[in-house]
Motif scaffolding. Structure first.
Motif, PDB file in Angstrom:
ATOM      1  N   VAL A 280      16.907 -33.859  47.773  1.00  0.00           N
ATOM      2  CA  VAL A 280      15.520 -34.263  47.562  1.00  0.00           C
ATOM      3  C   VAL A 280      15.451 -35.791  47.605  1.00  0.00           C
ATOM      4  N   TYR A 281      14.749 -36.334  48.596  1.00  0.00           N
ATOM      5  CA  TYR A 281      14.571 -37.779  48.707  1.00  0.00           C
ATOM      6  C   TYR A 281      13.250 -38.162  48.024  1.00  0.00           C
ATOM      7  N   GLY A 282      13.271 -38.133  46.720  1.00  0.00           N
ATOM      8  CA  GLY A 282      12.069 -38.397  45.954  1.00  0.00           C
ATOM      9  C   GLY A 282      12.165 -37.683  44.620  1.00  0.00           C
ATOM     10  N   ALA A 283      11.127 -37.735  43.848  1.00  0.00           N
ATOM     11  CA  ALA A 283      11.127 -37.101  42.527  1.00  0.00           C
ATOM     12  C   ALA A 283      11.067 -35.588  42.656  1.00  0.00           C
ATOM     13  N   LEU A 284      11.802 -34.926  41.776  1.00  0.00           N
ATOM     14  CA  LEU A 284      11.767 -33.469  41.714  1.00  0.00           C
ATOM     15  C   LEU A 284      10.855 -33.080  40.557  1.00  0.00           C
ATOM     16  N   GLU A 285       9.772 -32.424  40.849  1.00  0.00           N
ATOM     17  CA  GLU A 285       8.809 -32.023  39.837  1.00  0.00           C
ATOM     18  C   GLU A 285       8.935 -30.531  39.565  1.00  0.00           C
ATOM     19  N   ILE A 286       9.028 -30.180  38.269  1.00  0.00           N
ATOM     20  CA  ILE A 286       9.103 -28.773  37.885  1.00  0.00           C
ATOM     21  C   ILE A 286       7.974 -28.474  36.908  1.00  0.00           C
ATOM     22  N   ALA A 287       7.602 -27.239  36.858  1.00  0.00           N
ATOM     23  CA  ALA A 287       6.427 -26.843  36.074  1.00  0.00           C
ATOM     24  C   ALA A 287       6.704 -26.887  34.578  1.00  0.00           C
ATOM     25  N   ASN A 288       5.676 -27.212  33.807  1.00  0.00           N
ATOM     26  CA  ASN A 288       5.751 -27.209  32.340  1.00  0.00           C
ATOM     27  C   ASN A 288       5.449 -25.803  31.827  1.00  0.00           C
ATOM     28  N   THR A 289       6.448 -24.941  31.864  1.00  0.00           N
ATOM     29  CA  THR A 289       6.202 -23.529  31.549  1.00  0.00           C
ATOM     30  C   THR A 289       7.096 -22.975  30.457  1.00  0.00           C
ATOM     31  N   ALA A 290       8.099 -23.724  30.003  1.00  0.00           N
ATOM     32  CA  ALA A 290       9.076 -23.159  29.067  1.00  0.00           C
ATOM     33  C   ALA A 290       8.858 -23.684  27.655  1.00  0.00           C
ATOM     34  N   THR A 291       9.215 -22.883  26.660  1.00  0.00           N
ATOM     35  CA  THR A 291       9.156 -23.258  25.245  1.00  0.00           C
ATOM     36  C   THR A 291      10.547 -23.067  24.644  1.00  0.00           C
ATOM     37  N   GLN A 314      10.545 -32.931  28.861  1.00  0.00           N
ATOM     38  CA  GLN A 314      11.858 -32.415  28.482  1.00  0.00           C
ATOM     39  C   GLN A 314      12.219 -31.247  29.401  1.00  0.00           C
ATOM     40  N   VAL A 315      13.438 -31.276  29.922  1.00  0.00           N
ATOM     41  CA  VAL A 315      13.891 -30.233  30.843  1.00  0.00           C
ATOM     42  C   VAL A 315      14.718 -29.217  30.082  1.00  0.00           C
ATOM     43  N   LEU A 316      14.398 -27.952  30.257  1.00  0.00           N
ATOM     44  CA  LEU A 316      15.098 -26.845  29.598  1.00  0.00           C
ATOM     45  C   LEU A 316      15.786 -25.988  30.641  1.00  0.00           C
ATOM     46  N   SER A 317      16.840 -25.344  30.227  1.00  0.00           N
ATOM     47  CA  SER A 317      17.506 -24.380  31.104  1.00  0.00           C
ATOM     48  C   SER A 317      17.667 -23.070  30.352  1.00  0.00           C
ATOM     49  N   CYS A 318      17.753 -22.006  31.117  1.00  0.00           N
ATOM     50  CA  CYS A 318      17.894 -20.674  30.523  1.00  0.00           C
ATOM     51  C   CYS A 318      19.376 -20.465  30.219  1.00  0.00           C
ATOM     52  N   GLN A 319      19.723 -20.569  28.940  1.00  0.00           N
ATOM     53  CA  GLN A 319      21.122 -20.523  28.525  1.00  0.00           C
ATOM     54  C   GLN A 319      21.388 -19.297  27.652  1.00  0.00           C
ATOM     55  N   TYR A 320      22.648 -18.869  27.708  1.00  0.00           N
ATOM     56  CA  TYR A 320      23.043 -17.737  26.861  1.00  0.00           C
ATOM     57  C   TYR A 320      23.373 -18.254  25.459  1.00  0.00           C
ATOM     58  N   THR A 321      22.767 -17.642  24.455  1.00  0.00           N
ATOM     59  CA  THR A 321      22.995 -18.007  23.055  1.00  0.00           C
ATOM     60  C   THR A 321      23.364 -16.764  22.264  1.00  0.00           C
ATOM     61  N   ALA A 322      23.599 -16.969  20.947  1.00  0.00           N
ATOM     62  CA  ALA A 322      23.909 -15.826  20.090  1.00  0.00           C
ATOM     63  C   ALA A 322      22.753 -14.836  20.050  1.00  0.00           C
ATOM     64  N   SER A 323      21.542 -15.294  20.381  1.00  0.00           N
ATOM     65  CA  SER A 323      20.366 -14.416  20.365  1.00  0.00           C
ATOM     66  C   SER A 323      19.968 -13.970  21.771  1.00  0.00           C
ATOM     67  N   GLY A 324      20.874 -14.119  22.741  1.00  0.00           N
ATOM     68  CA  GLY A 324      20.564 -13.754  24.117  1.00  0.00           C
ATOM     69  C   GLY A 324      20.144 -14.974  24.911  1.00  0.00           C
ATOM     70  N   GLN A 326      17.993 -17.829  26.156  1.00  0.00           N
ATOM     71  CA  GLN A 326      16.859 -18.569  25.610  1.00  0.00           C
ATOM     72  C   GLN A 326      16.718 -19.904  26.347  1.00  0.00           C
ATOM     73  N   TRP A 327      15.492 -20.447  26.274  1.00  0.00           N
ATOM     74  CA  TRP A 327      15.272 -21.779  26.825  1.00  0.00           C
ATOM     75  C   TRP A 327      15.826 -22.834  25.855  1.00  0.00           C
ATOM     76  N   VAL A 328      16.793 -23.612  26.355  1.00  0.00           N
ATOM     77  CA  VAL A 328      17.456 -24.637  25.548  1.00  0.00           C
ATOM     78  C   VAL A 328      17.454 -25.940  26.341  1.00  0.00           C
ATOM     79  N   PRO A 329      17.269 -27.111  25.676  1.00  0.00           N
ATOM     80  CA  PRO A 329      17.305 -28.382  26.403  1.00  0.00           C
ATOM     81  C   PRO A 329      18.608 -28.535  27.175  1.00  0.00           C
ATOM     82  N   VAL A 330      18.531 -29.076  28.371  1.00  0.00           N
ATOM     83  CA  VAL A 330      19.733 -29.253  29.179  1.00  0.00           C
ATOM     84  C   VAL A 330      20.684 -30.250  28.527  1.00  0.00           C
TER      85      VAL A 330
END
Length: 410
Positions: A280-291, A314-324, A326-330
């Protein structure tokens, strides 16, 4: 005496000439009458061809539903009512009988799906042309010739082979439809194998093409949908909307450019899979959809990312946790916010956390001295800002310096 003889000869000659003139006038009148009949029949045959074109879809439906190749034929009056005949015509020729029309679907076993059905029609007087009560093939030939010159396919049965109707051009034959197969039967047809218009595109779409078409480089305007089962090749494709159900193939780099072809153009797409690296030659924009800490789904072999729904970036990623998953900050579940150098009694501000995060603080004392018999107390009070305390067991300042880390916990 001589005058009397001369007068008699003159009168005889005059009588003979009069007879010849009468005969010649009769022949001329007869020829005009036959030509007129032929022209009238040609007009009716042409109207029948036009009627067949207009009603092809109805005739095909009739054949499909009944399975009977013999179709409902119009009368001469029907052709007038339908507007294919512009004026009224007699129901039969001047020598008697009536005009007969037969319509059928050919060839046998044709189907609408295969697109090989054609309407074949024949038009003929129900009685042969007669002169003096006998069939006159010569007169029938004159009628057919006059009719054929108008563009219809006319023929007649000869005395030598009365069972067969032969076209004037000699390119076609048909069975004599009259009872007893007399000579001088006259018949018009559009052909036994086609409806006379299979060379052309039908306006009602009821005939399909049977071969490749070459439109000679001309443009097609006002076209609706185009469905293709093969390749559509063009140096330039210009469309306001393009629906692709399978693949877009390019021999090299696929460029999406503006209409002028001078610069790149943006792409607005839904779900997209990129099988390979994406630069990507420029800014990568992602949607504000995660909590943070809400559940999410993850596909094997991929990691999903999204921005915090509060819009803080704030960028979140879908990570595996003890509760399955979840969206967690990268940056991790407890990303550091700020460092402060503090002493006893210093005040430390609370971090500004994105939605879902709670302010936290960690104190690490450094460079201090206390009596070896005393205890060391390092703590903060408050909920942010926090007050730092570094004292001995008696609550006295131990003169220490330390480092406080603030962070947000998710």
């Amino acid at each position: 005496m001589g005058s009397i003889i001369e007068m008699a000869v003159y009168l005889a000659a005059a009588a003979i000439l009069t007879v010849y003139q009468i005969r010649e006038d009769i022949q001329k009148h007869r020829a005009a009458l036959l030509a007129s009949e032929g022209q009238n029949e040609a007009v009716i045959a042409d109207a029948l061809g036009s009627w067949t074109n207009d009603n092809y879809a109805t005739l095909l439906s009739q054949y499909t539903q009944s399975g009977n190749s013999t179709l409902t034929a119009p009368t001469v009056a029907d052709l007038k009512t339908a507007g294919n005949l512009k004026q009224s015509y007699r129901a039969g020729p001047f020598w008697g009988g009536s005009y007969t029309i037969r319509v059928s679907m050919v060839p046998d076993g044709c189907t609408e799906q295969d697109g090989n059905c054609h309407v074949s029609w024949i038009f003929y007087p129900s009685l042969p042309y007669t002169r003096g009560g006998k069939p006159d093939a010569s007169g029938a030939a004159q009628i057919a010739l006059a009719a054929n010159s108008q563009g219809a396919q006319f023929g007649f049965s000869s005395t030598r082979n009365s069972g067969t109707i032969s076209g004037i051009s000699g390119t076609w034959t048909a069975t004599n439809p009259l009872s007893g197969t007399p000579a001088a039967a006259i018949l018009a047809t559009n052909g036994a194998g086609n409806d006379g218009n299979s060379l052309y595109i039908r306006r009602d779409g009821s005939l399909t093409w049977t071969g490749s078409q070459n439109v000679n480089g001309v443009d097609l305007h006002n076209v609706g949908s185009i469905d293709a089962t093969g390749t559509i090749a063009a140096p330039i494709v210009s469309a306001s909307n393009v629906d692709v159900s399978n693949a877009v193939r390019s021999p090299g780099t696929l460029y999406v450019q503006n209409a002028a072809g001078t610069d790149a153009a943006p792409i607005d797409a839904g779900a997209a899979a990129v099988h390979g690296n994406a630069t990507v030659y420029g800014a990568l924009e992602i949607a504000n959809t995660a909590t943070p800490r809400t559940s999410c789904t993850s596909t094997t072999g991929t990691t999903r990312i999204a921005a915090n729904a509060d819009g803080t970036g704030q960028v979140l990623s879908c990570q595996y946790t003890a509760s399955g998953f979840q969206w967690v900050p990268v940056s991790g579940p407890s990303p550091r916010y700020q460092y402060y150098t503090v002493t006893n009694g210093s005040t430390v501000p609370a971090p500004t956390c994105s939605a879902g995060g709670s302010p936290q603080v960690l104190i690490v004392p450094q460079n201090f001295y206390v009596d070896t018999t005393a205890q060391i107390n390092t703590y903060v009070t408050g909920s942010g800002p926090w007050r730092v305390s570094m004292t001995d067991g008696q609550g006295a300042d131990i003169g220490a310096q330390g480092v406080v880390e603030t962070y947000c916990a998710y």
